[in-house]
Design a protein around this motif. Structure first.
Motif, PDB file in Angstrom:
ATOM      1  N   MET A   1       0.839  -1.182   0.000  1.00 29.26           N
ATOM      2  CA  MET A   1       0.000   0.000   0.000  1.00 29.26           C
ATOM      3  C   MET A   1       0.881   1.240   0.000  1.00 29.26           C
ATOM      4  O   MET A   1       1.822   1.338   0.776  1.00 29.26           O
ATOM      5  CB  MET A   1      -0.873  -0.020   1.254  1.00 29.26           C
ATOM      6  N   SER A   2       0.570   2.182  -0.847  1.00 26.74           N
ATOM      7  CA  SER A   2       1.376   3.397  -0.902  1.00 26.74           C
ATOM      8  C   SER A   2       1.065   4.284   0.294  1.00 26.74           C
ATOM      9  O   SER A   2       0.067   4.118   0.976  1.00 26.74           O
ATOM     10  CB  SER A   2       1.112   4.138  -2.214  1.00 26.74           C
ATOM     11  N   ALA A   3       1.928   5.256   0.528  1.00 27.83           N
ATOM     12  CA  ALA A   3       1.770   6.140   1.679  1.00 27.83           C
ATOM     13  C   ALA A   3       0.480   6.938   1.605  1.00 27.83           C
ATOM     14  O   ALA A   3      -0.135   7.219   2.621  1.00 27.83           O
ATOM     15  CB  ALA A   3       2.971   7.080   1.778  1.00 27.83           C
ATOM     16  N   GLU A   4       0.046   7.274   0.390  1.00 20.86           N
ATOM     17  CA  GLU A   4      -1.179   8.064   0.271  1.00 20.86           C
ATOM     18  C   GLU A   4      -2.435   7.243   0.544  1.00 20.86           C
ATOM     19  O   GLU A   4      -3.484   7.783   0.839  1.00 20.86           O
ATOM     20  CB  GLU A   4      -1.279   8.711  -1.104  1.00 20.86           C
ATOM     21  N   HIS A   5      -2.341   5.893   0.489  1.00 18.90           N
ATOM     22  CA  HIS A   5      -3.495   5.041   0.745  1.00 18.90           C
ATOM     23  C   HIS A   5      -3.343   4.239   2.027  1.00 18.90           C
ATOM     24  O   HIS A   5      -3.955   3.214   2.203  1.00 18.90           O
ATOM     25  CB  HIS A   5      -3.719   4.078  -0.421  1.00 18.90           C
ATOM     26  N   GLU A   6      -2.494   4.718   2.926  1.00 18.50           N
ATOM     27  CA  GLU A   6      -2.301   4.024   4.184  1.00 18.50           C
ATOM     28  C   GLU A   6      -3.551   4.129   5.034  1.00 18.50           C
ATOM     29  O   GLU A   6      -4.188   5.169   5.087  1.00 18.50           O
ATOM     30  CB  GLU A   6      -1.128   4.652   4.939  1.00 18.50           C
ATOM     31  N   GLN A   7      -3.879   3.034   5.722  1.00 19.18           N
ATOM     32  CA  GLN A   7      -5.047   3.054   6.595  1.00 19.18           C
ATOM     33  C   GLN A   7      -4.770   3.908   7.822  1.00 19.18           C
ATOM     34  O   GLN A   7      -3.674   3.887   8.373  1.00 19.18           O
ATOM     35  CB  GLN A   7      -5.403   1.642   7.041  1.00 19.18           C
ATOM     36  N   HIS A   8      -5.775   4.621   8.234  1.00 17.81           N
ATOM     37  CA  HIS A   8      -5.709   5.412   9.453  1.00 17.81           C
ATOM     38  C   HIS A   8      -5.587   4.448  10.634  1.00 17.81           C
ATOM     39  O   HIS A   8      -6.106   3.334  10.593  1.00 17.81           O
ATOM     40  CB  HIS A   8      -6.981   6.263   9.562  1.00 17.81           C
ATOM     41  N   ARG A   9      -4.927   4.856  11.699  1.00 19.15           N
ATOM     42  CA  ARG A   9      -4.720   3.959  12.834  1.00 19.15           C
ATOM     43  C   ARG A   9      -6.025   3.597  13.546  1.00 19.15           C
ATOM     44  O   ARG A   9      -6.083   2.608  14.270  1.00 19.15           O
ATOM     45  CB  ARG A   9      -3.721   4.557  13.818  1.00 19.15           C
ATOM     46  N   LEU A  10      -7.070   4.362  13.332  1.00 15.26           N
ATOM     47  CA  LEU A  10      -8.366   4.055  13.949  1.00 15.26           C
ATOM     48  C   LEU A  10      -9.251   3.168  13.075  1.00 15.26           C
ATOM     49  O   LEU A  10     -10.365   2.842  13.454  1.00 15.26           O
ATOM     50  CB  LEU A  10      -9.118   5.353  14.274  1.00 15.26           C
ATOM     51  N   PHE A  11      -8.755   2.770  11.894  1.00 17.74           N
ATOM     52  CA  PHE A  11      -9.572   2.006  10.963  1.00 17.74           C
ATOM     53  C   PHE A  11     -10.096   0.708  11.591  1.00 17.74           C
ATOM     54  O   PHE A  11     -11.300   0.478  11.647  1.00 17.74           O
ATOM     55  CB  PHE A  11      -8.796   1.702   9.678  1.00 17.74           C
ATOM     56  N   LEU A  12      -9.219  -0.147  12.057  1.00 17.80           N
ATOM     57  CA  LEU A  12      -9.653  -1.437  12.624  1.00 17.80           C
ATOM     58  C   LEU A  12     -10.479  -1.270  13.897  1.00 17.80           C
ATOM     59  O   LEU A  12     -11.488  -1.951  14.052  1.00 17.80           O
ATOM     60  CB  LEU A  12      -8.452  -2.355  12.833  1.00 17.80           C
ATOM     61  N   PRO A  13     -10.099  -0.383  14.833  1.00 17.28           N
ATOM     62  CA  PRO A  13     -10.981  -0.196  15.995  1.00 17.28           C
ATOM     63  C   PRO A  13     -12.381   0.283  15.611  1.00 17.28           C
ATOM     64  O   PRO A  13     -13.375  -0.145  16.206  1.00 17.28           O
ATOM     65  CB  PRO A  13     -10.250   0.860  16.837  1.00 17.28           C
ATOM     66  N   LEU A  14     -12.478   1.146  14.596  1.00 16.45           N
ATOM     67  CA  LEU A  14     -13.801   1.612  14.175  1.00 16.45           C
ATOM     68  C   LEU A  14     -14.588   0.509  13.472  1.00 16.45           C
ATOM     69  O   LEU A  14     -15.807   0.437  13.613  1.00 16.45           O
ATOM     70  CB  LEU A  14     -13.679   2.847  13.290  1.00 16.45           C
ATOM     71  N   VAL A  15     -13.913  -0.358  12.733  1.00 18.13           N
ATOM     72  CA  VAL A  15     -14.589  -1.510  12.137  1.00 18.13           C
ATOM     73  C   VAL A  15     -15.139  -2.402  13.247  1.00 18.13           C
ATOM     74  O   VAL A  15     -16.268  -2.890  13.180  1.00 18.13           O
ATOM     75  CB  VAL A  15     -13.638  -2.286  11.202  1.00 18.13           C
ATOM     76  N   PHE A  16     -14.356  -2.602  14.298  1.00 18.61           N
ATOM     77  CA  PHE A  16     -14.785  -3.412  15.438  1.00 18.61           C
ATOM     78  C   PHE A  16     -16.008  -2.790  16.110  1.00 18.61           C
ATOM     79  O   PHE A  16     -16.992  -3.474  16.383  1.00 18.61           O
ATOM     80  CB  PHE A  16     -13.625  -3.561  16.428  1.00 18.61           C
ATOM     81  N   VAL A  17     -15.966  -1.487  16.354  1.00 22.62           N
ATOM     82  CA  VAL A  17     -17.100  -0.789  16.972  1.00 22.62           C
ATOM     83  C   VAL A  17     -18.330  -0.871  16.061  1.00 22.62           C
ATOM     84  O   VAL A  17     -19.452  -1.086  16.528  1.00 22.62           O
ATOM     85  CB  VAL A  17     -16.734   0.677  17.299  1.00 22.62           C
ATOM     86  N   GLY A  18     -18.113  -0.725  14.751  1.00 23.36           N
ATOM     87  CA  GLY A  18     -19.226  -0.870  13.811  1.00 23.36           C
ATOM     88  C   GLY A  18     -19.832  -2.257  13.859  1.00 23.36           C
ATOM     89  O   GLY A  18     -21.051  -2.419  13.791  1.00 23.36           O
ATOM     90  N   GLY A  19     -18.993  -3.278  13.988  1.00 22.17           N
ATOM     91  CA  GLY A  19     -19.484  -4.647  14.106  1.00 22.17           C
ATOM     92  C   GLY A  19     -20.295  -4.850  15.377  1.00 22.17           C
ATOM     93  O   GLY A  19     -21.337  -5.520  15.365  1.00 22.17           O
TER      94      GLY A  19
END
Length: 155
Positions: A1-19
């Motif tokens: 993944m390039s630097a411009e498309h790097e996932q935000h550090r809150l991505f996985l925690p927010l996916v978990f909260v969404g689940g």
């Protein structure tokens, strides 16, 4: 993944909260109870129609409205885009098989996991069946793809 498309550090925690939110909503709306879903499919209880209508509104607003305000996803940086699937034989047959499985078990895959959360342990048979069915379909598709690949001179 390039630097411009790097996932935000809150991505996985927010996916978990969404689940968690999704699972709670399924339990709260009774969609995690196969009896309620079967009553809906038998046209005796239309309460789930309101749940699906609410979900359709949120999805519609998100899919058709968010591109007007943002060009990229805030947590992944990826550009928004739609992947349209053509209506072909595989979609019709696969949808039919999915629908029959849903009607027989009274639960869709997402709600099956939420059903475990409300204590419906026998739903494990259905969940195992979903995994076995997906494995069989993947094996069948890969076998079919291998047999339709033309032989090369190196073979």
């Amino acid at each position: 993944m390039s630097a411009e498309h790097e996932q935000h550090r809150l991505f996985l925690p927010l996916v978990f909260v969404g689940g968690i939110l999704f699972g709670f909503g399924l339990g709260f709306s009774h969609m995690a109870q196969p009896e309620v879903v079967l009553s809906f499919l038998q046209f005796t209880d239309f309460g789930l129609l309101f749940v699906m209508f609410g979900a359709a509104i949120v999805t519609g607003v998100t899919f058709f409205g968010v591109e007007r305000f943002r060009s990229r996803a805030p947590l992944t940086g990826a550009a928004y885009g739609r992947r349209l699937k053509t209506l072909d034989k595989n979609v019709v047959v696969g949808g039919g098989i999915f629908g029959v499985g849903w009607g027989l078990s009274g639960i869709c895959p997402g709600a099956a996991y939420a059903s475990l959360g409300i204590g419906n342990v026998p739903i494990l048979y259905g969940i195992v069946g979903m995994f076995v069915g997906a494995y069989i379909q993947g094996f069948w598709r890969s076998t079919r793809a291998e047999s339709s690949t033309p032989a090369t001179t190196a073979d």
